[in-house]
Design a protein around this motif. Structure first.
Motif, PDB file in Angstrom:
ATOM      1  N   LEU A 149      40.823  63.422  10.857  1.00 31.73           N
ATOM      2  CA  LEU A 149      39.495  62.395  11.028  1.00 31.73           C
ATOM      3  C   LEU A 149      39.098  62.032  12.467  1.00 31.73           C
ATOM      4  O   LEU A 149      39.463  62.020  14.089  1.00 31.73           O
ATOM      5  CB  LEU A 149      40.375  60.569  10.956  1.00 31.73           C
ATOM      6  N   LEU A 150      37.703  62.424  12.206  1.00 28.44           N
ATOM      7  CA  LEU A 150      36.828  62.298  13.823  1.00 28.44           C
ATOM      8  C   LEU A 150      36.544  61.318  13.689  1.00 28.44           C
ATOM      9  O   LEU A 150      35.841  60.461  13.205  1.00 28.44           O
ATOM     10  CB  LEU A 150      35.782  63.554  12.956  1.00 28.44           C
ATOM     11  N   GLN A 151      36.332  61.079  15.535  1.00 34.83           N
ATOM     12  CA  GLN A 151      35.991  59.774  16.355  1.00 34.83           C
ATOM     13  C   GLN A 151      35.101  60.187  16.998  1.00 34.83           C
ATOM     14  O   GLN A 151      35.144  59.913  17.989  1.00 34.83           O
ATOM     15  CB  GLN A 151      36.213  58.037  16.680  1.00 34.83           C
ATOM     16  N   LEU A 152      33.390  60.447  16.805  1.00 39.22           N
ATOM     17  CA  LEU A 152      32.615  61.544  17.334  1.00 39.22           C
ATOM     18  C   LEU A 152      31.222  60.961  18.240  1.00 39.22           C
ATOM     19  O   LEU A 152      30.826  59.571  17.204  1.00 39.22           O
ATOM     20  CB  LEU A 152      32.366  63.068  17.124  1.00 39.22           C
ATOM     21  N   PRO A 153      30.715  60.576  19.063  1.00 40.38           N
ATOM     22  CA  PRO A 153      29.361  59.952  20.092  1.00 40.38           C
ATOM     23  C   PRO A 153      27.881  60.879  18.554  1.00 40.38           C
ATOM     24  O   PRO A 153      28.258  61.825  18.699  1.00 40.38           O
ATOM     25  CB  PRO A 153      29.632  60.441  21.413  1.00 40.38           C
ATOM     26  N   GLU A 154      27.050  59.447  18.918  1.00 40.28           N
ATOM     27  CA  GLU A 154      26.829  60.138  18.271  1.00 40.28           C
ATOM     28  C   GLU A 154      25.307  60.844  19.271  1.00 40.28           C
ATOM     29  O   GLU A 154      24.240  62.109  18.613  1.00 40.28           O
ATOM     30  CB  GLU A 154      25.382  59.239  18.004  1.00 40.28           C
ATOM     31  N   GLN A 155      25.705  61.032  20.747  1.00 43.28           N
ATOM     32  CA  GLN A 155      24.061  61.417  21.131  1.00 43.28           C
ATOM     33  C   GLN A 155      25.681  62.961  21.254  1.00 43.28           C
ATOM     34  O   GLN A 155      26.874  63.630  21.776  1.00 43.28           O
ATOM     35  CB  GLN A 155      24.412  61.260  22.449  1.00 43.28           C
ATOM     36  N   ALA A 156      24.892  63.807  21.942  1.00 42.70           N
ATOM     37  CA  ALA A 156      26.093  65.561  22.476  1.00 42.70           C
ATOM     38  C   ALA A 156      26.634  65.408  23.605  1.00 42.70           C
ATOM     39  O   ALA A 156      25.930  64.306  24.534  1.00 42.70           O
ATOM     40  CB  ALA A 156      24.582  66.719  23.036  1.00 42.70           C
ATOM     41  N   VAL A 157      27.838  66.114  24.255  1.00 41.39           N
ATOM     42  CA  VAL A 157      28.796  65.928  25.218  1.00 41.39           C
ATOM     43  C   VAL A 157      28.455  66.817  25.997  1.00 41.39           C
ATOM     44  O   VAL A 157      28.759  67.918  25.180  1.00 41.39           O
ATOM     45  CB  VAL A 157      29.975  65.529  24.357  1.00 41.39           C
ATOM     46  N   LYS A 158      27.662  67.230  27.148  1.00 42.69           N
ATOM     47  CA  LYS A 158      27.882  69.219  27.369  1.00 42.69           C
ATOM     48  C   LYS A 158      28.456  68.894  28.477  1.00 42.69           C
ATOM     49  O   LYS A 158      29.177  67.931  29.396  1.00 42.69           O
ATOM     50  CB  LYS A 158      26.296  69.092  27.716  1.00 42.69           C
ATOM     51  N   SER A 159      29.160  69.949  28.936  1.00 41.71           N
ATOM     52  CA  SER A 159      30.299  71.201  29.526  1.00 41.71           C
ATOM     53  C   SER A 159      30.031  72.163  29.551  1.00 41.71           C
ATOM     54  O   SER A 159      29.360  72.838  29.135  1.00 41.71           O
ATOM     55  CB  SER A 159      31.467  70.726  29.258  1.00 41.71           C
ATOM     56  N   LEU A 170      36.180  61.002  20.499  1.00 38.76           N
ATOM     57  CA  LEU A 170      35.343  62.006  21.543  1.00 38.76           C
ATOM     58  C   LEU A 170      34.545  61.136  22.464  1.00 38.76           C
ATOM     59  O   LEU A 170      33.819  60.368  21.243  1.00 38.76           O
ATOM     60  CB  LEU A 170      35.088  63.473  21.864  1.00 38.76           C
ATOM     61  N   SER A 171      34.545  60.460  23.429  1.00 32.22           N
ATOM     62  CA  SER A 171      34.301  59.290  23.756  1.00 32.22           C
ATOM     63  C   SER A 171      32.563  60.184  25.047  1.00 32.22           C
ATOM     64  O   SER A 171      32.455  61.599  24.795  1.00 32.22           O
ATOM     65  CB  SER A 171      34.570  58.444  25.303  1.00 32.22           C
ATOM     66  N   ALA A 172      31.259  59.525  25.008  1.00 25.89           N
ATOM     67  CA  ALA A 172      30.305  59.844  25.387  1.00 25.89           C
ATOM     68  C   ALA A 172      30.190  60.159  26.838  1.00 25.89           C
ATOM     69  O   ALA A 172      29.595  61.317  27.204  1.00 25.89           O
ATOM     70  CB  ALA A 172      29.020  58.927  25.280  1.00 25.89           C
ATOM     71  N   GLY A 231      54.295  57.952  17.238  1.00 29.30           N
ATOM     72  CA  GLY A 231      53.171  59.184  17.764  1.00 29.30           C
ATOM     73  C   GLY A 231      53.009  59.917  18.910  1.00 29.30           C
ATOM     74  O   GLY A 231      54.074  60.267  19.867  1.00 29.30           O
ATOM     75  N   PHE A 232      52.258  60.883  18.699  1.00 29.24           N
ATOM     76  CA  PHE A 232      51.832  62.073  19.926  1.00 29.24           C
ATOM     77  C   PHE A 232      50.154  61.835  20.436  1.00 29.24           C
ATOM     78  O   PHE A 232      49.600  61.992  19.301  1.00 29.24           O
ATOM     79  CB  PHE A 232      52.588  63.329  19.666  1.00 29.24           C
ATOM     80  N   GLU A 233      49.870  61.834  22.180  1.00 31.35           N
ATOM     81  CA  GLU A 233      48.326  61.869  22.566  1.00 31.35           C
ATOM     82  C   GLU A 233      48.232  63.556  23.530  1.00 31.35           C
ATOM     83  O   GLU A 233      49.447  63.496  24.194  1.00 31.35           O
ATOM     84  CB  GLU A 233      48.595  61.004  22.662  1.00 31.35           C
ATOM     85  N   VAL A 234      47.090  63.670  23.575  1.00 28.63           N
ATOM     86  CA  VAL A 234      46.663  64.432  23.789  1.00 28.63           C
ATOM     87  C   VAL A 234      46.351  63.691  24.929  1.00 28.63           C
ATOM     88  O   VAL A 234      45.297  64.005  24.192  1.00 28.63           O
ATOM     89  CB  VAL A 234      46.985  66.082  24.015  1.00 28.63           C
ATOM     90  N   SER A 235      45.414  64.019  25.921  1.00 28.97           N
ATOM     91  CA  SER A 235      44.318  63.617  26.705  1.00 28.97           C
ATOM     92  C   SER A 235      44.064  64.112  27.472  1.00 28.97           C
ATOM     93  O   SER A 235      45.049  64.619  28.708  1.00 28.97           O
ATOM     94  CB  SER A 235      44.116  62.172  27.040  1.00 28.97           C
ATOM     95  N   LEU A 236      42.389  64.577  27.748  1.00 29.01           N
ATOM     96  CA  LEU A 236      41.792  65.718  29.167  1.00 29.01           C
ATOM     97  C   LEU A 236      40.001  64.894  28.459  1.00 29.01           C
ATOM     98  O   LEU A 236      39.763  64.699  27.884  1.00 29.01           O
ATOM     99  CB  LEU A 236      41.993  67.340  28.365  1.00 29.01           C
ATOM    100  N   ASN A 237      39.136  65.323  29.518  1.00 27.60           N
ATOM    101  CA  ASN A 237      38.211  65.525  29.792  1.00 27.60           C
ATOM    102  C   ASN A 237      37.367  66.582  29.998  1.00 27.60           C
ATOM    103  O   ASN A 237      37.573  67.501  30.324  1.00 27.60           O
ATOM    104  CB  ASN A 237      37.818  64.705  31.226  1.00 27.60           C
ATOM    105  N   ILE A 238      36.656  66.767  29.235  1.00 29.86           N
ATOM    106  CA  ILE A 238      36.140  68.500  29.199  1.00 29.86           C
ATOM    107  C   ILE A 238      34.772  68.367  29.614  1.00 29.86           C
ATOM    108  O   ILE A 238      34.663  69.460  29.553  1.00 29.86           O
ATOM    109  CB  ILE A 238      35.883  68.092  27.249  1.00 29.86           C
ATOM    110  N   ILE A 239      34.243  67.668  30.295  1.00 27.77           N
ATOM    111  CA  ILE A 239      33.388  67.544  30.732  1.00 27.77           C
ATOM    112  C   ILE A 239      33.261  68.186  32.512  1.00 27.77           C
ATOM    113  O   ILE A 239      34.515  67.544  33.352  1.00 27.77           O
ATOM    114  CB  ILE A 239      32.301  66.041  31.489  1.00 27.77           C
ATOM    115  N   VAL A 240      33.250  69.200  32.713  1.00 23.52           N
ATOM    116  CA  VAL A 240      34.073  70.105  33.793  1.00 23.52           C
ATOM    117  C   VAL A 240      32.404  70.393  34.656  1.00 23.52           C
ATOM    118  O   VAL A 240      31.002  70.867  34.135  1.00 23.52           O
ATOM    119  CB  VAL A 240      34.029  71.811  33.118  1.00 23.52           C
TER     120      VAL A 240
END
Length: 442
Positions: A322-332, A364-366, A431-440
Motif C-alpha cells: 500500500l503506497l501513500q506518496l506525494p504528487e510532486q517529486a521528493v529529491k535528495s 512518504l511525505s512531501a 504493529g511495527f514502524e520504521v521512520s526516517l527523513n530521506i532528504i539529505v
C-alpha cells in the motif's frame, strides 16, 4: 545538553581578567607610593611654613608698643586657608593667629613636633628659649581628597583599557587558535564513515601529539573495517556461485527422485540452501552499505524508486503493498542504489515479520519523511532496543536472517540520517514502524 566550555572564550576571559587584575595591583602599589611621598611633601610644607612664619610672628610680637592681646594676621584677599596657624606662649596664651583659623582644633597647650588628631595634622616649633610656640594645622580631609583624585586619575585609563583589552585579546586568541578552530570544523563535518587522515597545517605543538594519535587510531580502525568488509564481501560473493550450482543440481536431482521420503529430505536441503543464499546476499549488501558512498552531489528523485520496488514486491505478496506518496517529486542527495538497498530491506523486513493478513504501508511525505508500517504483535521495548544489531530478530520463528535492519542502520548512519523504530506503530495499538527523513543535505 550539557554546555561545553570554549577554549577560546576561557582563554580570552582569563587574559582580560589577568590584565585588569595586574592593572589594579599596579594602581594599588602606585597609590601606596604616592600616598607615602605625598605625606612627606605635605609634612615638609607644614614644617617649612612654621619655620618661615615664626620669625616674622616673633618680630611682630616684640615690636608691639603694648600688650594689645591676640591679633589676627590680615589677609590681602578673602580665601580659604588649607594651612592655619596660631602663635602662643608656653601657658597657651594666644599671641597671633591666621585669619581663617578654627581655634577649636588646637589643643589647650602648645606642642612641638608632628602630631595629629582625628581631623588635622599639626607641626609645632618653639622659639625664644621655649617661651613662644607656633603650631601649623592642615586638615586630613585635604590630604585624603588629593589622594583620592590621584587614585581616580590612575583608574580612569582602566575604563579604556577594558574594551581595548577585550578586542585585543579576542583578536590574539582567535589568531592563535585559528588552526585549532579549523581542526574543530574538520572533525565536526565528518560523518561516521569518514576515516581519512586529519590534516591541519601549522597546528600548535600541544595538539600535534593528539592529532598523531587520532590519525594512528583512525588508520587502525580503517584497516580493521576494510578487512571486515572485504571478508564479508568476498565470503558472500564466493558463496553465491557454489550455492547457485548446488541449488540447480539439487533441483535436477529432485525431479529424478521417485521416493517421497527422499524427496522431502531434498526439499529441506533446498530450503536450507535458499536461506544460505539469501544470507550471502544480505552480507554482500551489508558490505556495500558499510563500505560504499551513500550520498551524491546531485539531487535525485526517490519517488520512482519506491514505486518500482513496490511493484516488484506486489508480485511476491499480492494485495499487501500500500503506497501513500506525494504528487510532486521528493529529491535528495541520498544515493539511489543505497536508498534502493535500504527500502528493499525495510519492505522485506515488514513482509517477513509482519502480519500476513495486513498490508505493508509505505508512506512518504512531501518534506521527505519516509514511514514503513506493518501490522503484527507489539515488539517489547528491550527487544526493540537491540533490533539494529546484526543477526537479531524479534521473532525467532520468522525466516529472516536478522540482518536487514543492520543494513538499514549502516546506510542511515553513513548518510547522517536519524533512524527511528516504533512498536506499536504511531497512531495504532499494534504493529511495527520504521521512520526516517530521506532528504539529505550535502
Amino acid at each position: 545538553m550539557q554546555h561545553k566550555p570554549s577554549l577560546q572564550k576561557r582563554l580570552g576571559l582569563w587574559l582580560i581578567a589577568s590584565v585588569i587584575l595586574l592593572w589594579l595591583v599596579a594602581v594599588a602599589s602606585a597609590s601606596f607610593i604616592v600616598r607615602y611621598e605625598m605625606n612627606q611633601v605635605f609634612d615638609s610644607a607644614l614644617e617649612e611654613t612654621a619655620q618661615r612664619i615664626l620669625p616674622l610672628a616673633i618680630a611682630d610680637i616684640l615690636s608691639r608698643d603694648s600688650d594689645t592681646g591676640p591679633q589676627r594676621a590680615p589677609a590681602l584677599q578673602a580665601h580659604h586657608e588649607y594651612l592655619t596657624y596660631v602663635v602662643r606662649q608656653r601657658n597657651g596664651e594666644l599671641l597671633l593667629q591666621s585669619h581663617d583659623v578654627d581655634l577649636r582644633v588646637f589643643a589647650t597647650l602648645p606642642r612641638a613636633g608632628f602630631y595629629e588628631t582625628s581631623s588635622h595634622r599639626f607641626h609645632g616649633i618653639a622659639a625664644v628659649q621655649g617661651t613662644i610656640y607656633i603650631e601649623v594645622a592642615e586638615p586630613l580631609a585635604h590630604r585624603q581628597a588629593a589622594f583620592l583624585r590621584i587614585t581616580l586619575s590612575l583608574l580612569k585609563p582602566l575604563l579604556l583599557l577594558i574594551p581595548f583589552s577585550f578586542i585585543g585579546v579576542w583578536w590574539l586568541t582567535r589568531r592563535a587558535l585559528r588552526q585549532v578552530v579549523q581542526l574543530q570544523r574538520l572533525v565536526e563535518v565528518r560523518d561516521a564513515g569518514d576515516l581519512s587522515k586529519v590534516e591541519v597545517q601549522a597546528l600548535p605543538e600541544e595538539f600535534a601529539p593528539l592529532i598523531d594519535t587520532v590519525n594512528r587510531l583512525l588508520a587502525r580502525l580503517r584497516r580493521a573495517l576494510d578487512a571486515e568488509r572485504s571478508f564479508t564481501a568476498n565470503s558472500a560473493h564466493e558463496l553465491r556461485t557454489p550455492l547457485a550450482i548446488a541449488l540447480a543440481k539439487l533441483q535436477r536431482l529432485q525431479l529424478q527422485l521417485q521416493d517421497e521420503p527422499l524427496k522431502t529430505q531434498v526439499q529441506e536441503i533446498e530450503h536450507s540452501l535458499r536461506r544460505l543464499s539469501r544470507l550471502s546476499e544480505k552480507l554482500l549488501e551489508l558490505a556495500k552499505a558499510e563500505g560504499g558512498s551513500t550520498q551524491n552531489e546531485q539531487l535525485n528523485d526517490l519517488v520512482p524508486i519506491i514505486q518500482m520496488l513496490a511493484r516488484d514486491y506486489a508480485y511476491k505478496a499480492p494485495g499487501r503493498m500500500l503506497l501513500q506518496l506525494p504528487e510532486q517529486a521528493v529529491k535528495s542527495h541520498l544515493d539511489p542504489d543505497a536508498f534502493a538497498i535500504l527500502l528493499r530491506n525495510l519492505i522485506e523486513n515488514a513482509l517477513c515479520h509482519g502480519d500476513p493478513q495486513q498490508p505493508v504501508i509505505i508512506r512518504l511525505s512531501a518534506d521527505g519523511l519516509l514511514r514503513v508500517i506493518n501490522g503484527g504483535t507489539v515488539v517489547p521495548a528491550e527487544q526493540l532496543a537491540v533490533l539494529r544489531q546484526r543477526f537479531v530478530r524479534s521473532n525467532s520463528k520468522s525466516l529472516g536472517a536478522g540482518i536487514g535492519l543492520a543494513i538499514v542502520d549502516a546506510i542511515t548512519s553513513s548518510a547522517g540520517i536519524e533512524l527511528h523504530l516504533y512498536s506499536p506503530a504511531r497512531g495504532r495499538c499494534d504493529g511495527f514502524e520504521v521512520s526516517l527523513n530521506i532528504i539529505v543535505v550535502v
